[in-house]
Design an enzyme around this catalytic site. Structure first.
Site, PDB file in Angstrom:
ATOM      1  N   ALA A 229      -3.906  17.197  -4.914  1.00 42.03           N
ATOM      2  CA  ALA A 229      -3.777  16.375  -6.177  1.00 42.03           C
ATOM      3  C   ALA A 229      -2.651  15.618  -5.641  1.00 42.03           C
ATOM      4  O   ALA A 229      -2.187  14.472  -5.646  1.00 42.03           O
ATOM      5  CB  ALA A 229      -4.190  17.452  -6.890  1.00 42.03           C
ATOM      6  N   ARG A 230      -1.809  16.538  -6.753  1.00 41.77           N
ATOM      7  CA  ARG A 230      -0.223  15.390  -6.528  1.00 41.77           C
ATOM      8  C   ARG A 230       1.068  17.089  -7.029  1.00 41.77           C
ATOM      9  O   ARG A 230       0.464  17.927  -7.127  1.00 41.77           O
ATOM     10  CB  ARG A 230      -0.492  14.867  -8.528  1.00 41.77           C
ATOM     11  CG  ARG A 230      -0.930  14.268  -8.316  1.00 41.77           C
ATOM     12  CD  ARG A 230      -0.845  12.902  -8.324  1.00 41.77           C
ATOM     13  NE  ARG A 230      -0.722  11.872  -7.975  1.00 41.77           N
ATOM     14  CZ  ARG A 230      -2.206  10.717  -7.190  1.00 41.77           C
ATOM     15  NH1 ARG A 230      -2.548  11.727  -6.083  1.00 41.77           N
ATOM     16  NH2 ARG A 230      -2.521   9.514  -7.535  1.00 41.77           N
ATOM     17  N   GLU A 258       8.105  14.061  -3.187  1.00 42.07           N
ATOM     18  CA  GLU A 258       7.409  13.481  -2.440  1.00 42.07           C
ATOM     19  C   GLU A 258       8.160  12.149  -1.865  1.00 42.07           C
ATOM     20  O   GLU A 258       8.613  10.985  -2.798  1.00 42.07           O
ATOM     21  CB  GLU A 258       5.813  12.859  -2.852  1.00 42.07           C
ATOM     22  CG  GLU A 258       5.178  12.240  -1.761  1.00 42.07           C
ATOM     23  CD  GLU A 258       4.096  12.085  -1.520  1.00 42.07           C
ATOM     24  OE1 GLU A 258       3.156  13.309  -2.860  1.00 42.07           O
ATOM     25  OE2 GLU A 258       3.037  11.699  -1.728  1.00 42.07           O
ATOM     26  N   HIS A 277       1.221  12.981   2.366  1.00 41.80           N
ATOM     27  CA  HIS A 277      -0.116  12.643   1.753  1.00 41.80           C
ATOM     28  C   HIS A 277      -1.427  11.236   2.733  1.00 41.80           C
ATOM     29  O   HIS A 277      -1.158  10.303   2.248  1.00 41.80           O
ATOM     30  CB  HIS A 277       0.487  10.873   0.769  1.00 41.80           C
ATOM     31  CG  HIS A 277      -0.031  11.102  -0.829  1.00 41.80           C
ATOM     32  ND1 HIS A 277       1.095  11.254  -1.780  1.00 41.80           N
ATOM     33  CD2 HIS A 277      -0.592  11.046  -0.917  1.00 41.80           C
ATOM     34  CE1 HIS A 277       0.084  10.959  -3.120  1.00 41.80           C
ATOM     35  NE2 HIS A 277      -1.221  10.682  -2.590  1.00 41.80           N
TER      36      HIS A 277
END
Length: 311
Positions: A229-230, A258, A277
């Protein structure tokens, strides 16, 4: 009539903008420095950013004629929505299109961690595979395990269907129960019940570091954490600590920060499987995202309601 696109996009969607007589400028490098973003948005009426680009009031003010920010993403936490609303700038996103691809990668990470796939590849590649042994790289059998989904939107539901095919029991936590054939639990109940916890919640001020040290250590000993997700949903330092004995492993497609800097402690942990990602990185999916972003942008510029509005 300039549109600035912050990265090259797969497929031919951007050709539609040129056919409408728009000037399209695309940044072709891997990185877009902040100073260059600020310079290139000047004079733009449309902007197509990625999740890597922080679109705040400063950016919007540099593009004084900006009318639409057509995000090449589902999440919009990289955009200051209040600043956009105050300036009358429409913000759109690309929901739904990456559901199946992200669910696929979620299961890929789950399998990779549970069955120690990356460790096995390294074991063979590095010449350590000298013989078969009954106790070599023992992992977890998925059948009969409980998968706890935190967030039960499109992606969470797609993951649930895949998990059922592996014979897993599914439970979930969301702000409100949904008419689904799975038990709805409080977050605390889910963490104490699930053998695998998979995160599918949006990143908001309320969910930032949702998985803090207390909650990571509230997970069952020997369980697995998956995050597609995040990255900001997880306290990274606490996760490193939990992986050194409490958790069986973690599969992460997103991290905080990230990307992770070289030499980060997570890279040194064999039970952490980290991908860059790439949840939506199916070619068909990424091309469809570009088509949706372009359609959203054109709709605003042509005075139509965009198919996928946020603001």
């Amino acid at each position: 009539m300039k549109v600035f696109v912050t990265r090259t996009l797969p497929g031919k969607a951007l050709e539609r903008l040129k056919e409408r007589g728009l000037e399209v400028e695309v940044h072709e490098g891997l990185f877009l420095p902040r100073e260059e973003l600020l310079r290139k948005v000047e004079g733009a009426i449309g902007l197509i950013p990625t999740v890597e680009d922080r679109i705040d009031a400063e950016v919007m003010d540099r593009a004084s004629g900006l009318r639409v920010i057509a995000c090449y993403s589902v999440g919009v936490d990289h955009v200051d929505l209040e600043a956009a609303k105050a300036r009358g700038i429409r913000v759109t996103h690309t929901p739904g299109v990456l559901t199946e691809a992200t669910a696929d990668l979620t299961l890929a990470l789950l399998l990779a961690v549970a069955r120690r796939v990356v460790e096995g590849v390294d074991h063979a590649r590095e010449g350590r595979w000298q013989a078969w042994h009954p106790e070599l790289l023992l992992g977890l059998d998925l059948e009969g395990l409980t998968l706890g989904l935190v967030g039960m939107g499109r992606i969470g539901q797609a993951v649930a269907k895949r998990a059922e095919a592996f014979g897993m029991r599914v439970v979930y936590h969301s702000r409100t129960p949904k008419p689904l054939p799975y038990p709805h639990l409080s977050l605390e109940e889910l963490l104490g019940t699930a053998d695998i916890v998979s995160l599918h919640a949006p990143l908001t001020p309320e969910t930032h570091r949702l998985m803090n040290r207390e909650r990571l250590f509230a997970m069952k000993p020997g369980s697995i954490l998956i995050n597609t997700a995040r990255g900001g949903l997880v306290d990274t330092e606490a996760l490193v600590e939990a992986l050194r004995g409490h958790l069986f492993g973690a599969g992460l497609d997103v991290t905080d920060p990230e990307p992770l800097p070289p030499g980060h402690p997570l890279y040194a942990l064999p039970n952490a499987v980290i991908t860059p990602h790439m949840g939506s990185a199916g070619r068909r999916t990424r091309e469809r995202m570009a088509e949706m972003a372009v359609e959203n942008l054109l709709a605003v510029l042509e005075g139509r309601e965009p198919p996928n509005p946020v603001v």
